[in-house]
Write a protein that holds these residues in place. Structure first.
Motif, PDB file in Angstrom:
ATOM      1  N   LYS A   1      58.839  39.832  -6.506  1.00 37.23           N
ATOM      2  CA  LYS A   1      58.870  38.521  -5.896  1.00 37.23           C
ATOM      3  C   LYS A   1      57.432  38.171  -5.511  1.00 37.23           C
ATOM      4  O   LYS A   1      56.803  38.872  -4.718  1.00 37.23           O
ATOM      5  N   THR A   2      56.879  37.124  -6.102  1.00 38.86           N
ATOM      6  CA  THR A   2      55.495  36.800  -5.781  1.00 38.86           C
ATOM      7  C   THR A   2      55.412  36.008  -4.490  1.00 38.86           C
ATOM      8  O   THR A   2      55.084  36.521  -3.441  1.00 38.86           O
ATOM      9  N   LEU A   3      55.752  34.763  -4.599  1.00 40.25           N
ATOM     10  CA  LEU A   3      55.488  33.892  -3.470  1.00 40.25           C
ATOM     11  C   LEU A   3      56.754  33.236  -2.981  1.00 40.25           C
ATOM     12  O   LEU A   3      57.728  33.102  -3.708  1.00 40.25           O
ATOM     13  N   GLY A   4      56.702  32.833  -1.783  1.00 39.96           N
ATOM     14  CA  GLY A   4      57.890  32.253  -1.184  1.00 39.96           C
ATOM     15  C   GLY A   4      57.872  30.742  -1.244  1.00 39.96           C
ATOM     16  O   GLY A   4      57.880  30.147  -2.312  1.00 39.96           O
ATOM     17  N   HIS A   5      57.781  30.178  -0.102  1.00 42.11           N
ATOM     18  CA  HIS A   5      57.888  28.720  -0.002  1.00 42.11           C
ATOM     19  C   HIS A   5      56.671  28.011  -0.579  1.00 42.11           C
ATOM     20  O   HIS A   5      55.563  28.503  -0.495  1.00 42.11           O
ATOM     21  N   ARG A   6      56.955  26.824  -1.116  1.00 41.18           N
ATOM     22  CA  ARG A   6      55.868  26.008  -1.647  1.00 41.18           C
ATOM     23  C   ARG A   6      55.493  24.933  -0.634  1.00 41.18           C
ATOM     24  O   ARG A   6      56.334  24.409   0.095  1.00 41.18           O
ATOM     25  N   VAL A   7      54.200  24.641  -0.612  1.00 37.44           N
ATOM     26  CA  VAL A   7      53.684  23.600   0.284  1.00 37.44           C
ATOM     27  C   VAL A   7      52.882  22.612  -0.542  1.00 37.44           C
ATOM     28  O   VAL A   7      52.045  23.014  -1.353  1.00 37.44           O
ATOM     29  N   VAL A   8      53.163  21.320  -0.359  1.00 34.58           N
ATOM     30  CA  VAL A   8      52.307  20.288  -0.945  1.00 34.58           C
ATOM     31  C   VAL A   8      51.474  19.724   0.191  1.00 34.58           C
ATOM     32  O   VAL A   8      52.019  19.357   1.242  1.00 34.58           O
ATOM     33  N   MET A   9      50.160  19.721  -0.001  1.00 37.90           N
ATOM     34  CA  MET A   9      49.353  19.139   1.070  1.00 37.90           C
ATOM     35  C   MET A   9      48.297  18.187   0.554  1.00 37.90           C
ATOM     36  O   MET A   9      47.819  18.303  -0.573  1.00 37.90           O
ATOM     37  N   ALA A  10      47.936  17.248   1.420  1.00 37.70           N
ATOM     38  CA  ALA A  10      46.986  16.224   1.009  1.00 37.70           C
ATOM     39  C   ALA A  10      46.308  15.608   2.222  1.00 37.70           C
ATOM     40  O   ALA A  10      46.888  15.537   3.301  1.00 37.70           O
ATOM     41  N   THR A  11      45.063  15.167   2.013  1.00 36.62           N
ATOM     42  CA  THR A  11      44.435  14.258   2.970  1.00 36.62           C
ATOM     43  C   THR A  11      44.805  12.858   2.501  1.00 36.62           C
ATOM     44  O   THR A  11      44.647  12.528   1.325  1.00 36.62           O
TER      45      THR A  11
ATOM     46  N   GLU B   1      58.021  16.944  -8.332  1.00 39.78           N
ATOM     47  CA  GLU B   1      57.689  17.925  -9.349  1.00 39.78           C
ATOM     48  C   GLU B   1      57.716  19.352  -8.795  1.00 39.78           C
ATOM     49  O   GLU B   1      58.300  20.262  -9.381  1.00 39.78           O
ATOM     50  N   VAL B   2      57.117  19.550  -7.630  1.00 43.37           N
ATOM     51  CA  VAL B   2      56.954  20.910  -7.077  1.00 43.37           C
ATOM     52  C   VAL B   2      58.178  21.363  -6.280  1.00 43.37           C
ATOM     53  O   VAL B   2      58.461  22.552  -6.173  1.00 43.37           O
ATOM     54  N   GLU B   3      58.897  20.403  -5.738  1.00 41.34           N
ATOM     55  CA  GLU B   3      60.035  20.680  -4.844  1.00 41.34           C
ATOM     56  C   GLU B   3      59.639  21.626  -3.710  1.00 41.34           C
ATOM     57  O   GLU B   3      60.165  22.743  -3.583  1.00 41.34           O
ATOM     58  N   PRO B   4      58.692  21.211  -2.886  1.00 37.32           N
ATOM     59  CA  PRO B   4      58.188  22.088  -1.824  1.00 37.32           C
ATOM     60  C   PRO B   4      59.139  22.162  -0.633  1.00 37.32           C
ATOM     61  O   PRO B   4      60.007  21.312  -0.470  1.00 37.32           O
ATOM     62  N   THR B   5      58.928  23.203   0.153  1.00 40.23           N
ATOM     63  CA  THR B   5      59.634  23.303   1.438  1.00 40.23           C
ATOM     64  C   THR B   5      58.946  22.402   2.457  1.00 40.23           C
ATOM     65  O   THR B   5      59.582  21.808   3.320  1.00 40.23           O
ATOM     66  N   ILE B   6      57.599  22.355   2.356  1.00 39.15           N
ATOM     67  CA  ILE B   6      56.807  21.655   3.380  1.00 39.15           C
ATOM     68  C   ILE B   6      55.828  20.696   2.719  1.00 39.15           C
ATOM     69  O   ILE B   6      55.242  21.007   1.677  1.00 39.15           O
ATOM     70  N   VAL B   7      55.671  19.533   3.358  1.00 40.73           N
ATOM     71  CA  VAL B   7      54.599  18.613   2.981  1.00 40.73           C
ATOM     72  C   VAL B   7      53.640  18.544   4.165  1.00 40.73           C
ATOM     73  O   VAL B   7      54.060  18.273   5.299  1.00 40.73           O
ATOM     74  N   GLY B   8      52.365  18.805   3.888  1.00 40.38           N
ATOM     75  CA  GLY B   8      51.358  18.759   4.954  1.00 40.38           C
ATOM     76  C   GLY B   8      50.436  17.571   4.752  1.00 40.38           C
ATOM     77  O   GLY B   8      49.873  17.401   3.677  1.00 40.38           O
TER      78      GLY B   8
END
Lengths: 219, 494
Positions: free
Chosen positions: A87-97, A139-146
């Motif tokens: 198992k590599t990585l867990g939750h995905r996060v999309v972040m942007a300024t 596209e990414v279906e993240p858990t979190i948007v920052g």
């Protein structure tokens, strides 16, 4: 092997990047379980560094340096992990300024540190239009948007992004965290964000909380 | 865990001269004229006779001594420009005249803010013990004055009880106060001898010094001057401090105030050097100004204070006599905005006054009348801040960081640079200044710096155990106090 992993953690605490990379390489080449190296070596060291930062024993430039070392070591561990079917990585996060804002230091720091606790970070960069953020979420279906903004003039964009998430029926599928110098807890609540953190290490704690895990995901 | 004992001195490197060379000489010449024409009153026949023998014009009827200019200049030249104020722990010795500015506690506050009730009350001997223990643990405090007047003993034995509390509660240098007679001075010297290990040992390492105050304008009590001579004869430094109040006990104008105070201090120094040539002494002009409405001390002092300090520092430099400068002083009732502003302005004055050897006086508010424990640690933080400011200018290749600027380039950041980590701990970090976010501050119940300071000092008072005196030394000190009490009682009634 336990001794070697302890030495790896010590290399992190000493911010000795060469020793950390060398030890990680030796562990992986020596046949150590990459999952164990990631969790009990790299991630555990970063958690401890976070604790030391919290206690005032380490300063932010040291935490950032540790995050850099983490990324270098992780790039050694990751291929082995994938090869082993782990198992590599867990939750995905999309972040942007957000749109109109060119200040990305804070967002970059948060991104770097989120990676250290196992988040898969999709950084969209700075001055990012709302449409692009929506596209990325689909596209990414993240858990979190920052969402980050430094300027009082661009902070309202954070509200626009949350509205756009609602309009696109995406709001329930993600947690939104906001940050930046003018941002407060009150503002976060007012615009309907799920969380706010005043600095990068606390942003990591917040992200872990929002992702429903006090420990690094992927465990 | 053993903590390395050290003293945090201010090392001055900035000097602002508010008087021109010519103006400085005008003040000096006017002072000489005052000493020669007006003179000072010293109510001690013994001292007046010795001054007369050395060339002073003396009128025993009015206890007046007038000093010819040559006598003044020659006597000042005898005062050493450097010496050591030794400490029970040699690591805490103070090198006076070597470019260090050492902070002292304030002296003999008439009241103390009770740590438990928060209300002011008369201080006790135990208060002085606790305050001295606290100061023993604070690196910035170098020199222990008795910061509260011990009021639970009779006034005629106050000096010995204060000295006992100080010597027993710290290994730092002790400044004795309230020695109003040669009898007091002898008892205090005897106590210092016991702790130092005899007369010779005390001369070699003076762990105690003293100072005496003029009565402005232009007077010294004879007993007080005889006490000064007693200290000097025992090899202990004895400074002079003037606490004139402009408009009331000194002229209203800054220059006139300077002349009057300068004349008082030089008269003290000249007298001491005449009677005990080469005696270690210092020059302590403590400025104060009258409140024009009430006639009390102006608790809202401002620019005059700083100008006076800077001008007086020029005089001390001219005479090459170590200086004791007022570093703290506020009319506020607690460590509030007014206290912060007045302390910061005064300390910045000290920072640009060139070398000031002794910096008084931390711990009090309300015109030095009220001591509060938290003031010591809060003042120490300001002192540390100013020390840091004076130390922090460095322009080596490493400091210029050209390679680092190049490596980061436009739009990057310096957080992950090794150079950042190598130097970030050179940046000043506060203990008590608030640096928490608004959210954290609210979550913590809106603490202010005083709350953090109280927490810190309670920790020190709970944990810190100063190196105690040997049991037999302690017994001897108590014996000296006992004898002094009985003799003073006899003298009082006899």
């Amino acid at each position: 092997m336990d001794e070697k992993i302890a030495a790896l953690r010590e290399a992190f605490y000493a911010l000795d990047d060469q020793a950390a990379v060398r030890t990680t390489t030796e562990l992986i080449e020596g046949g150590a379980d990459p999952q164990v190296v990631l969790q009990t070596g790299l991630a555990e060291a970063m958690l401890e560094i976070g604790r030391r930062w919290n206690a005032g024993d380490m300063f932010l430039p040291e935490v950032v340096a540790a995050a850099d070392i983490f990324q270098r070591c992780n790039s050694i561990v990751e291929p082995a992990l994938i090869a082993a079917g782990g198992k590599t990585l867990g939750h995905r996060v999309v972040m942007a300024t957000v749109k109109g804002d060119l200040h990305d230091l804070g967002k970059n720091m948060v991104g770097a540190m989120l990676k250290t606790v196992g988040f898969e970070v999709h950084d969209l960069g700075k001055d990012v239009p709302t449409d692009r953020i929506i596209e990325a979420v689909k596209e990414v279906e993240p858990t979190i948007v920052g969402l980050s903004s430094l300027l009082t003039t661009t902070v309202p964009e954070q509200r626009n992004v949350i509205r756009a998430l609602e309009e696109n029926g995406l709001r329930r599928s993600v947690k939104v965290m906001v940050g930046g110098a003018p941002v407060t807890q009150e503002w976060a609540e007012e615009i309907g964000a799920d969380g706010f953190a005043p600095n990068a290490p606390e942003a990591v704690e917040l992200a872990l909380r929002l992702a429903g895990s006090e420990r690094p995901p992927g465990r | 865990m053993s903590v390395e004992r050290r003293i945090r001195p201010m090392r001055g490197r900035f000097q602002i001269d508010v008087l021109s060379e010519g103006e400085l000489e005008q003040v000096h010449r006017a002072t000489l004229a005052v000493l020669e024409r007006v003179g000072v009153q010293i109510t001690s026949e013994r001292i007046l006779r010795e001054l007369a023998a050395a060339g002073a014009g003396v009128d025993l009827e009015t206890s007046r001594a007038r000093f010819p200019s040559t006598m003044v200049e020659e006597a000042i030249a005898l005062a050493p420009s450097s010496y050591v104020l030794a400490a029970r722990d040699p690591a805490l010795d103070l090198a006076i005249g070597a470019g260090n500015g050492y902070l002292s506690l304030d002296g003999c506050a008439a009241e103390i803010v009770d740590l438990d009730t928060g209300r002011r009350r008369p201080p006790t001997k135990d208060d002085l013990v606790q305050a001295t223990r606290l100061a023993d643990a604070v690196d910035e405090v170098a020199n222990l004055w008795p910061c509260v007047a011990v009021t639970d003993v009779p006034p005629h034995v106050q000096a010995v009880h204060q000295t006992h509390a100080q010597l027993a509660s710290s290994t730092k240098h002790v400044t004795a106060m309230s020695t109003f007679s040669s009898r007091d001075a002898r008892a205090v010297v005897e106590m210092a001898r016991v702790v130092a290990g005899g007369d010779e040992a005390l001369r070699a390492r003076p762990i105690l010094s003293s100072f005496q105050c003029s009565i402005s304008p232009l007077s010294y009590e004879g007993d007080v001057m005889e006490a000064a001579v007693e200290f000097a004869n025992a090899g202990l430094p004895c400074g002079f401090v003037a606490m004139a109040i402009g408009t009331a006990t000194a002229p209203t104008t800054l220059a006139g105030h300077l002349v009057s105070v300068n004349a008082e201090l030089l008269a003290g120094i000249v007298t001491l050097e005449t009677l005990v040539p080469g005696a270690a002494t210092y020059y302590g002009p403590y400025q104060a100004f009258m409140d024009l409405q009430s006639g009390g001390i102006n608790l809202a002092w401002g620019p005059e204070e700083v100008l006076f300090k800077l001008a007086a520092a020029q005089l001390a430099r001219r005479y090459e006599v170590p200086m004791n400068i007022l570093g703290f002083g506020t009319g506020a009732k607690s460590q509030d905005w007014q206290a912060g502003a007045q302390h910061a302005i005064a300390l910045m004055g000290v920072a640009v006054a060139g070398e000031a050897d002794m910096i008084a006086a931390t711990g009090t508010v309300y015109g030095s009348r009220v001591f509060a424990f938290e003031n010591v640690v809060l003042d120490a933080e300001l002192f540390d801040l100013v020390c840091h400011m004076l130390e922090s200018v460095s322009v080596s290749d490493e400091d210029l960081a050209l390679e680092v600027i190049e490596a980061v380039g436009p739009g990057g950041h310096f957080l992950s640079q090794a150079h950042t980590r190598a130097h970030m701990r050179e940046l000043w970090m506060p203990r008590f200044f608030g640096r928490d976010t608004w959210e954290d501050w609210e979550a913590a119940g809106r603490p202010d710096p005083r709350d953090r300071a109280r927490e810190r000092l309670r920790q020190i008072l709970t944990e810190h155990e100063p190196e105690p005196l040997d049991a037999d030394v302690e017994r001897e000190l108590l014996h000296i106090i006992d004898v002094h009490e009985r003799e003073s009682e006899g003298a009082k009634h006899g």
